[in-house]
Design a protein around this motif. Structure first.
Motif, PDB file in Angstrom:
ATOM      1  N   PRO A  32       0.826  -1.209   0.000  1.00 11.94           N
ATOM      2  CA  PRO A  32       0.000   0.000   0.000  1.00 11.94           C
ATOM      3  C   PRO A  32       0.859   1.258   0.000  1.00 11.94           C
ATOM      4  O   PRO A  32       1.904   1.317   0.657  1.00 11.94           O
ATOM      5  N   VAL A  33       0.418   2.244  -0.743  1.00  9.79           N
ATOM      6  CA  VAL A  33       1.131   3.517  -0.802  1.00  9.79           C
ATOM      7  C   VAL A  33       0.209   4.632  -0.330  1.00  9.79           C
ATOM      8  O   VAL A  33      -1.017   4.520  -0.374  1.00  9.79           O
ATOM      9  N   ILE A  34       0.822   5.718   0.125  1.00 11.31           N
ATOM     10  CA  ILE A  34       0.086   6.871   0.633  1.00 11.31           C
ATOM     11  C   ILE A  34      -0.260   7.789  -0.532  1.00 11.31           C
ATOM     12  O   ILE A  34       0.636   8.309  -1.206  1.00 11.31           O
ATOM     13  N   LEU A  35      -1.557   8.001  -0.754  1.00 10.58           N
ATOM     14  CA  LEU A  35      -2.011   8.874  -1.829  1.00 10.58           C
ATOM     15  C   LEU A  35      -2.180  10.314  -1.365  1.00 10.58           C
ATOM     16  O   LEU A  35      -2.051  11.245  -2.167  1.00 10.58           O
ATOM     17  N   GLY A  36      -2.499  10.514  -0.091  1.00 12.60           N
ATOM     18  CA  GLY A  36      -2.731  11.863   0.424  1.00 12.60           C
ATOM     19  C   GLY A  36      -2.676  11.878   1.931  1.00 12.60           C
ATOM     20  O   GLY A  36      -2.822  10.841   2.597  1.00 12.60           O
ATOM     21  N   THR A  37      -2.451  13.056   2.499  1.00  9.25           N
ATOM     22  CA  THR A  37      -2.363  13.217   3.948  1.00  9.25           C
ATOM     23  C   THR A  37      -3.174  14.421   4.400  1.00  9.25           C
ATOM     24  O   THR A  37      -3.386  15.375   3.640  1.00  9.25           O
ATOM     25  N   GLY A  38      -3.628  14.386   5.647  1.00  8.70           N
ATOM     26  CA  GLY A  38      -4.294  15.513   6.287  1.00  8.70           C
ATOM     27  C   GLY A  38      -3.776  15.649   7.702  1.00  8.70           C
ATOM     28  O   GLY A  38      -3.700  14.649   8.439  1.00  8.70           O
ATOM     29  N   PHE A  39      -3.398  16.860   8.102  1.00 13.81           N
ATOM     30  CA  PHE A  39      -2.712  17.058   9.371  1.00 13.81           C
ATOM     31  C   PHE A  39      -3.281  18.272  10.095  1.00 13.81           C
ATOM     32  O   PHE A  39      -3.387  19.361   9.512  1.00 13.81           O
ATOM     33  N   LEU A  40      -3.658  18.079  11.362  1.00  6.67           N
ATOM     34  CA  LEU A  40      -4.141  19.167  12.220  1.00  6.67           C
ATOM     35  C   LEU A  40      -3.380  19.112  13.538  1.00  6.67           C
ATOM     36  O   LEU A  40      -3.347  18.070  14.199  1.00  6.67           O
ATOM     37  N   HIS A  41      -2.777  20.223  13.921  1.00  9.98           N
ATOM     38  CA  HIS A  41      -1.990  20.256  15.151  1.00  9.98           C
ATOM     39  C   HIS A  41      -1.965  21.694  15.667  1.00  9.98           C
ATOM     40  O   HIS A  41      -1.801  22.625  14.878  1.00  9.98           O
ATOM     41  N   PRO A  42      -2.124  21.899  16.969  1.00  7.51           N
ATOM     42  CA  PRO A  42      -2.136  23.276  17.495  1.00  7.51           C
ATOM     43  C   PRO A  42      -0.806  24.004  17.362  1.00  7.51           C
ATOM     44  O   PRO A  42      -0.743  25.212  17.573  1.00  7.51           O
ATOM     45  N   MET A  73     -12.589  17.216  14.172  1.00  7.65           N
ATOM     46  CA  MET A  73     -11.162  17.198  13.852  1.00  7.65           C
ATOM     47  C   MET A  73     -10.838  16.033  12.925  1.00  7.65           C
ATOM     48  O   MET A  73     -10.108  16.191  11.937  1.00  7.65           O
ATOM     49  N   GLY A  74     -11.366  14.850  13.246  1.00  7.58           N
ATOM     50  CA  GLY A  74     -11.112  13.694  12.402  1.00  7.58           C
ATOM     51  C   GLY A  74     -11.697  13.864  11.020  1.00  7.58           C
ATOM     52  O   GLY A  74     -11.068  13.499  10.011  1.00  7.58           O
ATOM     53  N   LEU A  75     -12.906  14.435  10.940  1.00  7.76           N
ATOM     54  CA  LEU A  75     -13.544  14.661   9.643  1.00  7.76           C
ATOM     55  C   LEU A  75     -12.724  15.631   8.802  1.00  7.76           C
ATOM     56  O   LEU A  75     -12.514  15.407   7.605  1.00  7.76           O
ATOM     57  N   GLN A  76     -12.245  16.725   9.436  1.00  8.65           N
ATOM     58  CA  GLN A  76     -11.441  17.708   8.696  1.00  8.65           C
ATOM     59  C   GLN A  76     -10.151  17.082   8.170  1.00  8.65           C
ATOM     60  O   GLN A  76      -9.783  17.269   7.007  1.00  8.65           O
ATOM     61  N   ALA A  77      -9.441  16.329   9.001  1.00  8.63           N
ATOM     62  CA  ALA A  77      -8.192  15.709   8.565  1.00  8.63           C
ATOM     63  C   ALA A  77      -8.440  14.667   7.485  1.00  8.63           C
ATOM     64  O   ALA A  77      -7.642  14.526   6.545  1.00  8.63           O
ATOM     65  N   ALA A 113     -15.450   7.462  14.384  1.00  7.91           N
ATOM     66  CA  ALA A 113     -15.417   6.645  13.174  1.00  7.91           C
ATOM     67  C   ALA A 113     -16.821   6.499  12.582  1.00  7.91           C
ATOM     68  O   ALA A 113     -16.997   6.561  11.361  1.00  7.91           O
ATOM     69  N   GLY A 114     -17.818   6.321  13.442  1.00 10.29           N
ATOM     70  CA  GLY A 114     -19.184   6.196  12.938  1.00 10.29           C
ATOM     71  C   GLY A 114     -19.675   7.476  12.288  1.00 10.29           C
ATOM     72  O   GLY A 114     -20.247   7.454  11.189  1.00 10.29           O
ATOM     73  N   LEU A 115     -19.440   8.615  12.943  1.00  9.52           N
ATOM     74  CA  LEU A 115     -19.910   9.889  12.386  1.00  9.52           C
ATOM     75  C   LEU A 115     -19.165  10.250  11.101  1.00  9.52           C
ATOM     76  O   LEU A 115     -19.764  10.739  10.143  1.00  9.52           O
ATOM     77  N   ILE A 116     -17.854  10.018  11.067  1.00 10.86           N
ATOM     78  CA  ILE A 116     -17.082  10.336   9.858  1.00 10.86           C
ATOM     79  C   ILE A 116     -17.541   9.485   8.686  1.00 10.86           C
ATOM     80  O   ILE A 116     -17.687   9.978   7.561  1.00 10.86           O
ATOM     81  N   SER A 117     -17.785   8.201   8.935  1.00 12.11           N
ATOM     82  CA  SER A 117     -18.253   7.341   7.846  1.00 12.11           C
ATOM     83  C   SER A 117     -19.623   7.775   7.340  1.00 12.11           C
ATOM     84  O   SER A 117     -19.900   7.710   6.133  1.00 12.11           O
ATOM     85  N   LEU A 118     -20.484   8.251   8.239  1.00 12.03           N
ATOM     86  CA  LEU A 118     -21.795   8.736   7.808  1.00 12.03           C
ATOM     87  C   LEU A 118     -21.667  10.029   7.002  1.00 12.03           C
ATOM     88  O   LEU A 118     -22.320  10.188   5.961  1.00 12.03           O
ATOM     89  N   MET A 119     -20.832  10.953   7.462  1.00  9.50           N
ATOM     90  CA  MET A 119     -20.671  12.222   6.772  1.00  9.50           C
ATOM     91  C   MET A 119     -20.037  12.047   5.396  1.00  9.50           C
ATOM     92  O   MET A 119     -20.387  12.745   4.438  1.00  9.50           O
TER      93      MET A 119
END
Length: 284
Positions: A8-18, A65-69, A129-135
């Motif tokens: 498996p290869v990484i196609l894209g990344t999302g990062f949130l950090h204060p 936060m998880g949804l945005q990333a 995980a449940g909310l992100i999958s629904l959104m």
């Protein structure tokens, strides 16, 4: 003879950090300067342009936060809107701390019979995980991994396994944690920090491959990033966070790979058991 299963290869990344972006944090570490955490940090204002405001109001910050990333990783992979045949795996050390504390406060304030049902449902660790999958309207397998410092490594290994077993065409794998002052007052030594890091994985021929190994013998006393091309070694032990620490190491390693490094190894050890997880990233 069966063909070898592609890595498996990484196609894209999302990062949130204060403390900022992965590139900004890498620069701070290179200069040995302290990370400046942003006060009143809200990493999700742009979600309102992608999803109905009414739906977002019912989603706690932990899941937002998880949804945005996740959206950032999908956009980086040019896969947003998310394909239905996508798996979702989240690693979290402490889960949704704020909503858990809100639920306990509602019991103390109103008694068990009048405690908040919304806070109770949002206090479950696999809620995000449940909310992100629904959104995102995805229909692939969905998991949440809780294994303290090794949560992200476990989530990444699970996502890789789903892809190699053809359970999904893409895998969104993330580290997600939340911090709450109420819990910090009770456990001041807990390495709590909010933030999220997601990668979008697929079985492709070329790119940055990802692999997880669990060494039988302890290799290092500290968690390090080691890039083979530049021979740089960064000590991760001073970084805050738990599940986020190894995920942050991956984000920093990917910045090195963009600068011409060939490979990286991110090692994290569990404080209590000493068990180690080694995440290997390599350009193939």
């Amino acid at each position: 003879m069966n063909k070898r299963c592609p890595q498996p290869v990484i196609l894209g990344t999302g990062f949130l950090h204060p403390a900022g972006t992965a590139a900004e944090i890498r620069d701070h570490m290179a200069r040995n300067t302290a990370l400046a955490m942003r006060d009143n940090w809200d990493p999700t204002p742009q979600l309102g342009t992608l999803f109905p405001i009414g739906q977002l109001r019912r989603i706690p910050m932990y899941a937002r936060m998880g949804l945005q990333a996740a959206v950032m990783a999908l956009n980086d992979a040019k896969l947003f809107p998310c394909p239905e045949d996508t798996g979702l795996v989240i690693g979290s050390s402490w889960g949704c701390q704020k909503t858990s504390c809100d639920f306990m406060d509602s019991i103390l304030d109103n008694g068990p019979r009048l405690s908040s049902p919304m806070a109770f449902s949002h206090a479950v660790n696999n809620m995000a995980a449940g909310l992100i999958s629904l959104m995102l309207k995805i229909k692939g397998p969905c998991f949440t991994i809780n294994n303290q410092e090794l949560s992200f490594a476990g989530a990444l290994q699970t996502g890789i396994t789903l892809l190699k077993n053809r359970r999904c065409a893409y895998a969104l794998v993330g580290a997600l944690d939340e911090a709450d002052a109420r819990l910090r007052r009770v456990f001041p030594s807990m390495p709590m920090l909010p933030g999220a890091f997601f990668v979008c994985l697929a079985l492709r021929g070329r790119g940055v491959s990802a692999d997880v190994r669990w060494p039988a013998e302890r290799r290092n006393d500290n968690s390090v990033i080691h890039t083979r091309d530049t021979q740089d070694e960064l000590n991760l032990s001073s970084l805050p966070g738990d599940a986020l620490k190894q995920a942050l190491g991956c984000a920093l390693a990917l910045e090195y790979l963009k600068q011409g490094a060939d490979a990286a190894r991110i090692v994290q050890a569990a404080a209590i058991t000493g068990t180690q997880a080694c995440i290997s990233l390599k350009i193939i």
